[in-house]
Design a protein around this motif. Structure first.
Motif, PDB file in Angstrom:
ATOM      1  N   ALA A 179      23.151  57.902  50.777  1.00  0.00           N
ATOM      2  CA  ALA A 179      22.310  56.878  50.151  1.00  0.00           C
ATOM      3  C   ALA A 179      20.896  56.940  50.725  1.00  0.00           C
ATOM      4  O   ALA A 179      19.908  56.858  49.982  1.00  0.00           O
ATOM      5  CB  ALA A 179      22.921  55.498  50.339  1.00  0.00           C
ATOM      6  N   THR A 180      20.780  57.111  52.026  1.00  0.00           N
ATOM      7  CA  THR A 180      19.465  57.223  52.669  1.00  0.00           C
ATOM      8  C   THR A 180      18.700  58.410  52.105  1.00  0.00           C
ATOM      9  O   THR A 180      17.510  58.289  51.783  1.00  0.00           O
ATOM     10  CB  THR A 180      19.639  57.355  54.199  1.00  0.00           C
ATOM     11  OG1 THR A 180      20.282  56.176  54.698  1.00  0.00           O
ATOM     12  CG2 THR A 180      18.303  57.544  54.897  1.00  0.00           C
ATOM     13  N   ALA A 181      19.373  59.539  51.967  1.00  0.00           N
ATOM     14  CA  ALA A 181      18.725  60.734  51.421  1.00  0.00           C
ATOM     15  C   ALA A 181      18.256  60.510  49.979  1.00  0.00           C
ATOM     16  O   ALA A 181      17.281  61.122  49.539  1.00  0.00           O
ATOM     17  CB  ALA A 181      19.675  61.930  51.493  1.00  0.00           C
ATOM     18  N   LEU A 182      18.935  59.617  49.255  1.00  0.00           N
ATOM     19  CA  LEU A 182      18.593  59.312  47.859  1.00  0.00           C
ATOM     20  C   LEU A 182      17.644  58.119  47.720  1.00  0.00           C
ATOM     21  O   LEU A 182      17.388  57.656  46.608  1.00  0.00           O
ATOM     22  CB  LEU A 182      19.882  59.035  47.069  1.00  0.00           C
ATOM     23  CG  LEU A 182      20.841  60.211  46.912  1.00  0.00           C
ATOM     24  CD1 LEU A 182      22.193  59.721  46.389  1.00  0.00           C
ATOM     25  CD2 LEU A 182      20.247  61.268  46.001  1.00  0.00           C
ATOM     26  N   ASN A 183      17.164  57.593  48.846  1.00  0.00           N
ATOM     27  CA  ASN A 183      16.300  56.398  48.876  1.00  0.00           C
ATOM     28  C   ASN A 183      16.998  55.176  48.282  1.00  0.00           C
ATOM     29  O   ASN A 183      16.400  54.367  47.585  1.00  0.00           O
ATOM     30  CB  ASN A 183      14.957  56.648  48.182  1.00  0.00           C
ATOM     31  CG  ASN A 183      13.898  55.651  48.625  1.00  0.00           C
ATOM     32  OD1 ASN A 183      13.826  55.298  49.790  1.00  0.00           O
ATOM     33  ND2 ASN A 183      13.103  55.177  47.693  1.00  0.00           N
ATOM     34  N   ILE A 184      18.274  55.079  48.582  1.00  0.00           N
ATOM     35  CA  ILE A 184      19.068  53.918  48.178  1.00  0.00           C
ATOM     36  C   ILE A 184      19.382  53.132  49.445  1.00  0.00           C
ATOM     37  O   ILE A 184      19.905  53.686  50.415  1.00  0.00           O
ATOM     38  CB  ILE A 184      20.368  54.347  47.465  1.00  0.00           C
ATOM     39  CG1 ILE A 184      20.031  55.046  46.147  1.00  0.00           C
ATOM     40  CG2 ILE A 184      21.288  53.157  47.237  1.00  0.00           C
ATOM     41  CD1 ILE A 184      21.211  55.707  45.461  1.00  0.00           C
ATOM     42  N   GLY A 185      19.047  51.862  49.424  1.00  0.00           N
ATOM     43  CA  GLY A 185      19.327  51.008  50.562  1.00  0.00           C
ATOM     44  C   GLY A 185      20.761  50.521  50.517  1.00  0.00           C
ATOM     45  O   GLY A 185      21.363  50.395  49.440  1.00  0.00           O
ATOM     46  N   ALA A 186      21.308  50.254  51.684  1.00  0.00           N
ATOM     47  CA  ALA A 186      22.684  49.768  51.760  1.00  0.00           C
ATOM     48  C   ALA A 186      22.843  48.865  52.976  1.00  0.00           C
ATOM     49  O   ALA A 186      22.076  48.944  53.932  1.00  0.00           O
ATOM     50  CB  ALA A 186      23.650  50.942  51.830  1.00  0.00           C
ATOM     51  N   TYR A 187      23.874  48.043  52.899  1.00  0.00           N
ATOM     52  CA  TYR A 187      24.153  47.060  53.949  1.00  0.00           C
ATOM     53  C   TYR A 187      25.646  46.789  53.935  1.00  0.00           C
ATOM     54  O   TYR A 187      26.214  46.458  52.906  1.00  0.00           O
ATOM     55  CB  TYR A 187      23.328  45.806  53.653  1.00  0.00           C
ATOM     56  CG  TYR A 187      23.792  44.517  54.274  1.00  0.00           C
ATOM     57  CD1 TYR A 187      23.898  44.366  55.658  1.00  0.00           C
ATOM     58  CD2 TYR A 187      24.097  43.428  53.468  1.00  0.00           C
ATOM     59  CE1 TYR A 187      24.299  43.164  56.206  1.00  0.00           C
ATOM     60  CE2 TYR A 187      24.492  42.225  54.017  1.00  0.00           C
ATOM     61  CZ  TYR A 187      24.597  42.091  55.386  1.00  0.00           C
ATOM     62  OH  TYR A 187      24.994  40.906  55.923  1.00  0.00           O
ATOM     63  N   TRP A 188      26.310  46.975  55.089  1.00  0.00           N
ATOM     64  CA  TRP A 188      27.740  46.712  55.229  1.00  0.00           C
ATOM     65  C   TRP A 188      27.904  45.314  55.793  1.00  0.00           C
ATOM     66  O   TRP A 188      27.455  45.006  56.887  1.00  0.00           O
ATOM     67  CB  TRP A 188      28.378  47.738  56.160  1.00  0.00           C
ATOM     68  CG  TRP A 188      29.863  47.618  56.371  1.00  0.00           C
ATOM     69  CD1 TRP A 188      30.659  46.542  56.106  1.00  0.00           C
ATOM     70  CD2 TRP A 188      30.733  48.610  56.895  1.00  0.00           C
ATOM     71  NE1 TRP A 188      31.962  46.819  56.434  1.00  0.00           N
ATOM     72  CE2 TRP A 188      32.037  48.080  56.919  1.00  0.00           C
ATOM     73  CE3 TRP A 188      30.535  49.904  57.356  1.00  0.00           C
ATOM     74  CZ2 TRP A 188      33.139  48.794  57.388  1.00  0.00           C
ATOM     75  CZ3 TRP A 188      31.634  50.614  57.816  1.00  0.00           C
ATOM     76  CH2 TRP A 188      32.919  50.068  57.825  1.00  0.00           C
ATOM     77  N   SER A 189      28.575  44.461  55.050  1.00  0.00           N
ATOM     78  CA  SER A 189      28.849  43.089  55.466  1.00  0.00           C
ATOM     79  C   SER A 189      30.357  42.910  55.554  1.00  0.00           C
ATOM     80  O   SER A 189      31.094  43.498  54.770  1.00  0.00           O
ATOM     81  CB  SER A 189      28.260  42.119  54.426  1.00  0.00           C
ATOM     82  OG  SER A 189      28.530  40.789  54.772  1.00  0.00           O
ATOM     83  N   SER A 190      30.795  42.117  56.506  1.00  0.00           N
ATOM     84  CA  SER A 190      32.236  41.879  56.671  1.00  0.00           C
ATOM     85  C   SER A 190      32.543  40.391  56.776  1.00  0.00           C
ATOM     86  O   SER A 190      33.070  39.926  57.796  1.00  0.00           O
ATOM     87  CB  SER A 190      32.751  42.600  57.924  1.00  0.00           C
ATOM     88  OG  SER A 190      32.505  43.970  57.849  1.00  0.00           O
ATOM     89  N   PRO A 191      32.247  39.617  55.736  1.00  0.00           N
ATOM     90  CA  PRO A 191      32.532  38.180  55.800  1.00  0.00           C
ATOM     91  C   PRO A 191      34.046  37.950  55.845  1.00  0.00           C
ATOM     92  O   PRO A 191      34.774  38.314  54.923  1.00  0.00           O
ATOM     93  CB  PRO A 191      31.901  37.636  54.519  1.00  0.00           C
ATOM     94  CG  PRO A 191      31.809  38.812  53.595  1.00  0.00           C
ATOM     95  CD  PRO A 191      31.675  40.016  54.456  1.00  0.00           C
TER      96      PRO A 191
END
Length: 190
Positions: free
Chosen positions: A129-141
């Motif tokens: 995703a980083t290489a594709l300029n896509i942001g991401a966020y892992w959340s564990s509610p």
């Protein structure tokens, strides 16, 4: 790929939060690359325990309502917070794709190994995703992942361990920092 290129992508990986996302579509081709990267994570005894559920369109809207309901049901009335509810809604609304991060335990390995393999799959996703300029966020509610079977059908032995919010973003991200690697490595020579 040169080692410097790989290290550069690793160093650029960040948690990019939904308020930073623009409305540009993440394509199926980009998703295919992201999940192909995930699929090459190592796993003991080749169990490949990672499972992903992509939410888009109406399923993303249903997830927003599910997250809101779980928060309201799991929070004492005097502690309910409109700001928190709005933040949960915003995460869903601003994300172009939401991915439920699951793993399945076939009882061939200790559960922690299957979770570790799944975490490595997510790291591979994040790097692509980083290489594709896509942001991401892992959340564990905790309440959301513990009760996700209320939202979607789970396989026997399948467990949700997180929510991966994704979206394209504009502009540069803050530069990361780490303590020197040498401070975390010890060589035994005896």
């Amino acid at each position: 790929m040169y080692t410097e290129d790989l290290l550069s992508i690793i160093k650029k990986r960040r948690s990019v939060f939904p308020p930073q996302y623009n409305q540009e579509e993440i394509t199926r081709e980009e998703l295919a690359l992201i999940f192909e990267a995930a699929n090459w994570a190592p796993s003991h005894k080749k169990t490949e325990p990672w499972r992903f559920v992509v939410l888009e369109g109406p399923s993303k809207d249903r997830f927003r309502e599910y997250v809101k309901r779980v928060y309201v049901q799991g929070t004492p009335t005097d502690q309910l917070n409109d700001r928190k509810i709005n933040a949960l809604i915003e995460k869903c609304d601003k994300s172009n794709k939401i991915v439920l991060i699951n793993f399945i335990n076939l009882e061939k390995n200790p559960e922690w190994e299957e979770l570790a393999a799944t975490s490595m799959a997510v790291q591979n996703m994040w790097l692509m995703a980083t290489a594709l300029n896509i942001g991401a966020y892992w959340s564990s509610p905790a309440n959301v992942i513990a009760n996700v079977d209320e939202f979607t059908t789970m396989e026997e032995g399948e467990k949700c361990v997180g929510v991966f919010y994704m979206g394209k973003h504009d502009g540069d991200l803050l530069e990361g920092s780490r303590q020197p690697a040498e401070s975390k490595v010890k060589f035994l020579e005896y």
